[in-house]
Enzyme design. Structure first.
Site, PDB file in Angstrom:
ATOM      1  N   ASP A   1       0.853  -1.290   0.137  1.00  0.00           N
ATOM      2  CA  ASP A   1      -0.031  -0.021   0.150  1.00  0.00           C
ATOM      3  C   ASP A   1       0.834   1.297   0.022  1.00  0.00           C
ATOM      4  O   ASP A   1       1.990   1.216   0.251  1.00  0.00           O
ATOM      5  CB  ASP A   1      -0.915   0.098   1.351  1.00  0.00           C
TER       6      ASP A   1
ATOM      7  N   ASP B   1      -0.321   5.107   0.957  1.00  0.00           N
ATOM      8  CA  ASP B   1      -0.665   6.153   1.942  1.00  0.00           C
ATOM      9  C   ASP B   1      -0.693   5.545   3.401  1.00  0.00           C
ATOM     10  O   ASP B   1      -1.360   4.743   3.516  1.00  0.00           O
ATOM     11  CB  ASP B   1      -2.007   6.764   1.436  1.00  0.00           C
TER      12      ASP B   1
HETATM   13  C1  XBP Z   1      -5.598   5.961   0.376  1.00  0.00           C
HETATM   14  C2  XBP Z   1      -6.770   6.754   0.048  1.00  0.00           C
HETATM   15  C3  XBP Z   1      -6.798   7.555  -0.722  1.00  0.00           C
HETATM   16  C4  XBP Z   1      -5.758   8.916  -0.135  1.00  0.00           C
HETATM   17  C5  XBP Z   1      -5.856  10.098  -1.018  1.00  0.00           C
HETATM   18  O1  XBP Z   1      -5.906   4.754   0.938  1.00  0.00           O
HETATM   19  O2  XBP Z   1      -7.811   6.589   0.366  1.00  0.00           O
HETATM   20  O3  XBP Z   1      -7.990   8.397  -1.125  1.00  0.00           O
HETATM   21  O4  XBP Z   1      -6.202   9.446   1.092  1.00  0.00           O
HETATM   22  O5  XBP Z   1      -5.498  10.208  -2.380  1.00  0.00           O
HETATM   23  P1  XBP Z   1      -5.046   3.380   0.859  1.00  0.00           P
HETATM   24  P2  XBP Z   1      -6.568  10.769  -3.400  1.00  0.00           P
HETATM   25  O6  XBP Z   1      -3.702   3.763   1.630  1.00  0.00           O
HETATM   26  O7  XBP Z   1      -5.986   2.311   1.586  1.00  0.00           O
HETATM   27  O8  XBP Z   1      -4.984   3.083  -0.385  1.00  0.00           O
HETATM   28  O9  XBP Z   1      -6.977  12.056  -3.220  1.00  0.00           O
HETATM   29  O10 XBP Z   1      -5.735  10.497  -4.709  1.00  0.00           O
HETATM   30  O11 XBP Z   1      -7.731   9.859  -3.610  1.00  0.00           O
HETATM   31 MG    MG Z   2      -2.702   3.159   3.459  1.00  0.00          MG
END
Ligand code: XBP
Ligand code: MG
Length: 253
Positions: free
Chosen positions: A9, A11
């Site tokens: 993953d 973020d």
């Molecule tokens: C990440 C997300 C994303 C980020 C923002 O979740 O949910 O929406 O918060 O990025 P994970 P965007 O780590 O579970 O993949 O604004 O580009 O969506």
């Molecule tokens: Mg995440």
């Protein structure tokens, strides 16, 4: 089956992008468009239950702004989100987003050991490219056989689509891989694709339910900066390296 691949993953797992990047970018985008919205860290904590920036914006409007009027909420969220992405990429390009402890080291060790690597994330593809190239150099994008990101699949996490997509692209069985996640939505997504998951928590996720995780750690650790194990089997390892991954894989997969 032997361990073949690691699927990461982005973020919250590779870097603290939510607090230091996405939240800042959302607020700057609101300001630039003349909206008087300000998302506090506390509110963002709650909004993170909704994955995907556009869906998060729509959720906010629908649940927190009963008075807000727009003819077309989808179009509004899309253009606001495009601006937010531009700002986010600029923040990352400015070098404001270091990778979390142990991430660079593990990438290098995994490559040296011949493990295959991929990314499975909800975030917008441009955000992944910016993060990887600014922290590790542009050539590091090639370290990942598949970068599964954003709406390349119909359903975002917690659905398993993105992990299933990456497994398909790599032609691997889930039992040959380990996923790395930081959140409840993330582990639920990986589990839907039958993957076993290592969790590294962060300030937004340390109270989440990680039932089924192979181990829950504060971070991946470094040689001179041991991880803290929150839940998992006792081990001699003090940082996540390939030997420890093989130990976990043998125990759980
Ligand atoms: C990440 C997300 C994303 C980020 C923002 O979740 O949910 O929406 O918060 O990025 P994970 P965007 O780590 O579970 O993949 O604004 O580009 O969506
Ligand atoms: Mg995440």
């Amino acid at each position: 089956m032997a361990l073949q691949a690691l699927i990461f993953d982005v973020d919250g797992t590779l870097a603290n992008t939510e607090r230091d990047g996405h939240l800042v970018a959302f607020n700057l985008a609101f300001k630039e468009l003349g909206l008087d919205w300000v998302w506090s860290n506390e509110l963002y904590h709650k909004l993170l239950d909704v994955t995907g920036g556009q869906l998060r914006i729509k959720h906010y409007v629908n649940n927190y702004l009963p008075e807000f009027k727009t003819d077309d909420l989808d179009a509004f969220a899309l253009s606001l989100h495009q601006l937010k992405t531009k700002i986010y990429v600029r923040i990352v390009d400015e070098g404001a987003m270091p990778l979390r402890p142990g991430v660079t080291r593990l990438f290098q060790e995994a490559r040296a050991a011949g493990l295959r690597m991929a990314i499975a994330t909800t975030t917008t593809p441009a955000n992944v490219v910016a993060l990887i190239s600014n922290t590790l150099g542009e050539e590091a994008l090639g370290w990942f056989e598949v970068i599964g990101a954003g709406d390349v699949v119909p359903n975002l996490k917690p659905a398993g689509d993105i992990y299933s997509y990456v497994l398909d692209q790599m032609n691997l069985d889930a039992s040959e891989c380990i996923a790395f996640e930081d959140s409840r939505n993330g582990i639920v997504s990986a589990t839907h694709a039958n993957l076993k998951t290592i969790i590294t928590v962060n300030e937004y996720t340390d109270t989440h339910d990680f039932t089924g995780a192979v181990v829950i750690l504060n971070n991946l650790g470094e040689l001179n900066q041991p991880f803290e194990m929150i839940e998992g089997n006792p081990t001699e390892s003090t940082f996540v390296d390939v030997a420890y991954l093989q130990e976990l894989h043998a125990q759980h997969c």
